[in-house]
Design a protein around this motif. Structure first.
Motif, PDB file in Angstrom:
ATOM      1  N   GLU A   1       0.807  -1.217   0.000  1.00  0.00           N
ATOM      2  CA  GLU A   1       0.000   0.000   0.000  1.00  0.00           C
ATOM      3  C   GLU A   1       0.843   1.271   0.000  1.00  0.00           C
ATOM      4  OE1 GLU A   1      -4.004  -0.683   2.179  1.00  0.00           O
ATOM      5  OE2 GLU A   1      -2.472  -1.555   3.474  1.00  0.00           O
ATOM      6  N   ALA A   2       2.151   1.128  -0.128  1.00  0.00           N
ATOM      7  CA  ALA A   2       3.042   2.285  -0.021  1.00  0.00           C
ATOM      8  C   ALA A   2       2.926   3.192  -1.235  1.00  0.00           C
ATOM      9  CB  ALA A   2       4.488   1.807   0.127  1.00  0.00           C
ATOM     10  N   SER A   3       3.302   4.459  -1.041  1.00  0.00           N
ATOM     11  CA  SER A   3       3.397   5.401  -2.147  1.00  0.00           C
ATOM     12  C   SER A   3       4.499   4.951  -3.097  1.00  0.00           C
ATOM     13  CB  SER A   3       3.722   6.800  -1.620  1.00  0.00           C
ATOM     14  OG  SER A   3       5.027   6.817  -1.051  1.00  0.00           O
ATOM     15  N   TYR A   4       4.519   5.526  -4.296  1.00  0.00           N
ATOM     16  CA  TYR A   4       5.583   5.198  -5.236  1.00  0.00           C
ATOM     17  C   TYR A   4       6.946   5.532  -4.643  1.00  0.00           C
ATOM     18  CZ  TYR A   4       1.970   4.847  -8.885  1.00  0.00           C
ATOM     19  OH  TYR A   4       0.877   4.480  -9.636  1.00  0.00           O
ATOM     20  N   GLU A   5       7.026   6.651  -3.936  1.00  0.00           N
ATOM     21  CA  GLU A   5       8.299   7.057  -3.340  1.00  0.00           C
ATOM     22  C   GLU A   5       8.754   6.058  -2.295  1.00  0.00           C
ATOM     23  OE1 GLU A   5       6.326  10.331  -5.293  1.00  0.00           O
ATOM     24  OE2 GLU A   5       5.622   8.995  -3.688  1.00  0.00           O
ATOM     25  N   ARG A   6       7.825   5.631  -1.437  1.00  0.00           N
ATOM     26  CA  ARG A   6       8.173   4.656  -0.399  1.00  0.00           C
ATOM     27  C   ARG A   6       8.531   3.304  -1.014  1.00  0.00           C
ATOM     28  NH1 ARG A   6      10.801   2.547   3.240  1.00  0.00           N
ATOM     29  NH2 ARG A   6       9.771   1.150   4.730  1.00  0.00           N
ATOM     30  N   ARG A   7       7.810   2.896  -2.041  1.00  0.00           N
ATOM     31  CA  ARG A   7       8.156   1.642  -2.710  1.00  0.00           C
ATOM     32  C   ARG A   7       9.568   1.700  -3.276  1.00  0.00           C
ATOM     33  NH1 ARG A   7       2.691   0.155  -6.155  1.00  0.00           N
ATOM     34  NH2 ARG A   7       1.396  -0.492  -4.381  1.00  0.00           N
ATOM     35  N   LYS A   8       9.921   2.836  -3.854  1.00  0.00           N
ATOM     36  CA  LYS A   8      11.269   2.984  -4.403  1.00  0.00           C
ATOM     37  C   LYS A   8      12.311   2.790  -3.313  1.00  0.00           C
ATOM     38  CE  LYS A   8      14.123   6.104  -7.193  1.00  0.00           C
ATOM     39  NZ  LYS A   8      14.192   7.427  -7.866  1.00  0.00           N
ATOM     40  N   GLU A   9      12.056   3.317  -2.126  1.00  0.00           N
ATOM     41  CA  GLU A   9      12.975   3.131  -0.994  1.00  0.00           C
ATOM     42  C   GLU A   9      13.076   1.662  -0.610  1.00  0.00           C
ATOM     43  OE1 GLU A   9      11.955   7.432   1.203  1.00  0.00           O
ATOM     44  OE2 GLU A   9      11.325   5.524   2.095  1.00  0.00           O
ATOM     45  N   ILE A  10      11.937   0.976  -0.591  1.00  0.00           N
ATOM     46  CA  ILE A  10      11.921  -0.439  -0.227  1.00  0.00           C
ATOM     47  C   ILE A  10      12.683  -1.263  -1.256  1.00  0.00           C
ATOM     48  CG2 ILE A  10      10.423  -2.460   0.086  1.00  0.00           C
ATOM     49  CD1 ILE A  10       8.288  -0.480   1.175  1.00  0.00           C
ATOM     50  N   LEU A  11      12.480  -0.960  -2.537  1.00  0.00           N
ATOM     51  CA  LEU A  11      13.190  -1.678  -3.593  1.00  0.00           C
ATOM     52  C   LEU A  11      14.694  -1.457  -3.486  1.00  0.00           C
ATOM     53  CD1 LEU A  11      10.873  -1.013  -6.662  1.00  0.00           C
ATOM     54  CD2 LEU A  11      10.963  -3.052  -5.221  1.00  0.00           C
ATOM     55  N   GLU A  12      15.091  -0.227  -3.209  1.00  0.00           N
ATOM     56  CA  GLU A  12      16.518   0.082  -3.087  1.00  0.00           C
ATOM     57  C   GLU A  12      17.113  -0.651  -1.888  1.00  0.00           C
ATOM     58  OE1 GLU A  12      20.044   1.667  -4.473  1.00  0.00           O
ATOM     59  OE2 GLU A  12      18.050   1.653  -5.408  1.00  0.00           O
ATOM     60  N   GLU A  13      16.379  -0.705  -0.789  1.00  0.00           N
ATOM     61  CA  GLU A  13      16.863  -1.424   0.396  1.00  0.00           C
ATOM     62  C   GLU A  13      17.032  -2.908   0.094  1.00  0.00           C
ATOM     63  OE1 GLU A  13      17.311  -3.504   4.008  1.00  0.00           O
ATOM     64  OE2 GLU A  13      15.593  -3.790   2.676  1.00  0.00           O
ATOM     65  N   HIS A  14      16.071  -3.492  -0.629  1.00  0.00           N
ATOM     66  CA  HIS A  14      16.171  -4.906  -0.989  1.00  0.00           C
ATOM     67  C   HIS A  14      17.371  -5.158  -1.901  1.00  0.00           C
ATOM     68  CE1 HIS A  14      12.200  -5.497   0.743  1.00  0.00           C
ATOM     69  NE2 HIS A  14      12.246  -6.787   0.447  1.00  0.00           N
ATOM     70  N   LYS A  15      17.591  -4.257  -2.844  1.00  0.00           N
ATOM     71  CA  LYS A  15      18.720  -4.410  -3.752  1.00  0.00           C
ATOM     72  C   LYS A  15      20.041  -4.305  -3.000  1.00  0.00           C
ATOM     73  CE  LYS A  15      20.674  -2.455  -8.010  1.00  0.00           C
ATOM     74  NZ  LYS A  15      20.487  -1.421  -9.068  1.00  0.00           N
ATOM     75  N   ASN A  16      20.166  -3.313  -2.128  1.00  0.00           N
ATOM     76  CA  ASN A  16      21.392  -3.139  -1.345  1.00  0.00           C
ATOM     77  C   ASN A  16      21.640  -4.334  -0.433  1.00  0.00           C
ATOM     78  OD1 ASN A  16      22.077  -0.648  -2.431  1.00  0.00           O
ATOM     79  ND2 ASN A  16      20.927   0.497  -0.898  1.00  0.00           N
ATOM     80  N   TYR A  17      20.553  -4.828   0.178  1.00  0.00           N
ATOM     81  CA  TYR A  17      20.667  -6.009   1.036  1.00  0.00           C
ATOM     82  C   TYR A  17      21.199  -7.203   0.250  1.00  0.00           C
ATOM     83  CZ  TYR A  17      19.079 -10.379   3.145  1.00  0.00           C
ATOM     84  OH  TYR A  17      19.012 -11.659   3.616  1.00  0.00           O
TER      85      TYR A  17
END
Length: 555
Positions: A348-364
């Motif tokens: 349910e996150a905003s596009y901006e928040r989703r982008k942060e989540i995707l970046e965190e997953h990629k970095n992880y």
């Protein structure tokens, strides 16, 4: 049934429509089609192909630049189940894969006769059915683009739905959808083919995120499942301390371990099964891009992984072999590419928040690979082995060889006219209006990593429950409740419980449901019905005519 227009007339009309209504010089006007599909997944392509074959004007509007969803973004080791119930356009896709790999020239990194012919417990290359079930990401994308070109399907890419104000509804029907760039699209029927169910939610349709309690639908495997270990993706009897100083609960908790109460057995929660990227890795000399160190690399994030190795763990990659000395890399073991507990906001996150989540997953994920390669706490044999691997240089070339799409294993799930549950999957309840079949295990990856009462770390939520036979999927699981919307079809974020979705969510099934959604929309247009009013007998006849399999006969 209304008489269909001659195909040549439809082709001419489509060309005129594109020239007059879809012109690039009309950036903020309205663009029209019989059916507007939002999303670029495999289901979206199957839906559009079916509508084009029924001579309906169709337009795909999607956030993606690269179409095909997970099927073209790393998931090439297909989750199959019983391939005999995969028909229609879905089967056509795997037949196209077969045709591609019959050409010896495409085997650039290994001889064809050296390729292991096993995928997900079944034959990967089936000469009798002329299907192939394992493939490279770029091959899948090429096939989807071929489908699009052959059927003259218009796709508008990098179009993001205005989820706050972009869905116009009148008299229980979606009239138009507007993107963040101001472009508006009008149609008679709309299809939400996104993994997230964004259009569905923006239209005010009821949905669920997380796990329902077992009591909700009289299920066994839906809610919290502590100490239930169906796969090897858990700590089992390994007594690994979650604390900074092992055994000292006052010293703080290691990264990526929740301190929340895991919940009572069988109860529902807001938690979502873990996401990861399905990497395309290779050890073929000349095609290897070494796993690199991310800018935000912090070895402390992998302290728990170091303790897993110290406990005797020796696993590396999950997933399976795909052609040309490549591997579809999936999660494996108690601490791996599944970023457990870090995706709860995503649906349910905003596009901006989703982008942060995707970046965190990629970095992880990148950090974990670099940790494996370099950290001395990783056994030397594992380090040596992984240093011969890397990302495939000839995949995802415009994205640093990283997959375009994260594996959204579940997000929102519609609460529609009919809710698929484990009771339908396991054959306890009969489905009287099937539009396709599934057969894969009810598969949930881990949902949380928590601290047990005994003071050790444990994973929870990883399940695999296999149905005895292939099962039927109900027509009304892709339909919102009639009173909520009468011209929206949802073939991906379908109406199902968490655990039932664990089987339905497989890419071959999404293509099956996409084709069925397209067929339903086409018939509704031809008969001047709304989508809930198309006679099932007429629908089932059309589905069968087009190769869909609606029942399984035990041989």
């Amino acid at each position: 049934m209304m008489q269909k227009k001659p195909k040549i007339l439809v082709l001419i009309l489509n060309i005129l429509v594109f020239q007059l209504g879809y012109g690039v010089n009309n950036p903020h006007g309205k663009q029209n089609a019989d059916v507007i599909i939002y999303g670029g997944t495999s289901a979206a392509i199957a839906t559009a192909v079916q509508l084009a074959r029924m001579d309906k004007s169709v337009l795909i509007v999607c956030p993606e630049e690269h179409i095909g969803g997970l099927s073209a973004s790393g998931l090439g080791f297909t989750d199959l189940g019983n391939k005999k119930v995969i028909g229609g356009i879905s089967k056509e896709f795997y037949q196209e894969v077969y045709k591609h790999y019959q050409n010896e020239e495409v085997w650039k990194w290994q001889p064809k006769d050296e390729y292991g012919n096993v995928g997900q417990g079944t034959t990967a290359i089936d000469d009798q059915l002329q299907t192939m079930w394992t493939f490279e990401p770029h091959v899948a994308e090429q096939i989807f683009e071929k489908f699009v070109k052959e059927n003259h399907i218009k796709i508008l890419r990098n179009k993001w739905l205005d989820r706050e104000n972009g869905v116009k509804i009148k008299d229980g029907k979606i009239v138009s959808i507007t993107m963040l760039d101001g472009q508006t699209y009008t149609g008679k029927i709309f299809i939400d083919a996104t993994y997230e169910g964004d259009l569905m939610a923006a239209a005010g349709i009821g949905y669920h995120v997380g796990r329902e309690a077992n009591s909700k639908y009289n299920e066994q495997w839906n809610g919290v499942q502590k100490e239930v270990f169906h796969h090897g993706h858990n700590f089992g009897d390994r007594k690994i301390s979650p604390y900074v100083i092992a055994g000292d609960s006052t010293s703080g908790v290691l990264p990526r371990i929740s301190t929340e109460d895991p919940g009572e057995q069988g109860e529902g929660d807001h938690r979502v099964q873990a996401y990861n990227y399905r990497l395309c890795a290779t050890n073929a000399e000349g095609n290897v891009v070494p796993f690199r160190k991310p800018e935000s690399y912090d070895p402390w994030q992998y302290e728990l992984l170091a303790r897993v190795f110290e406990s005797g763990w020796r696993g590396m990659f999950g997933g399976g072999k795909i052609p040309n000395n490549k591997r579809d890399v999936n999660n494996a073991g108690p601490f791996s590419s599944d970023n457990i507990g870090m995706n709860y906001d995503y649906p349910e996150a905003s596009y901006e928040r989703r982008k942060e989540i995707l970046e965190e997953h990629k970095n992880y994920h990148q950090g974990m690979l670099y940790f494996w390669r370099t950290d001395e706490r990783v056994p030397a044999d594992i380090r040596k082995k992984i240093n011969s691997w890397g990302l495939a240089k000839d995949e995802f070339g415009d994205n640093d060889h990283w997959p375009y799409q994260i594996y959204v294993r579940e997000a929102r799930r519609m609460i529609g006219e009919f809710v698929m549950t484990e009771n339908e999957i396991m054959g306890r309840n009969k489905v009287d209006q099937p539009i396709g079949m599934g057969s894969y295990t009810m598969d949930s990856h881990n949902v949380q990593r928590y601290i047990t009462k005994e003071g050790y770390v444990q994973n929870e939520g990883d399940l695999g429950v296999e149905p005895e036979q292939p099962y039927q999927i109900h027509l009304s699981s892709i339909l919102p409740k009639r009173e909520e919307c009468s011209n929206l079809i949802v073939p991906v974020a379908v109406s199902s419980s968490h655990i039932a979705f664990g089987s339905i969510r497989m890419e071959p099934v999404f293509m099956i449901l996409g084709q069925s959604a397209g067929t339903l929309a086409g018939l509704a247009l031809e008969t001047d019905n709304d989508i809930h009013g198309v006679p099932y007998k007429e629908l089932s006849m059309e589905l069968i005519k087009n190769g869909q399999i609606l029942e399984y006969n035990v041989e």
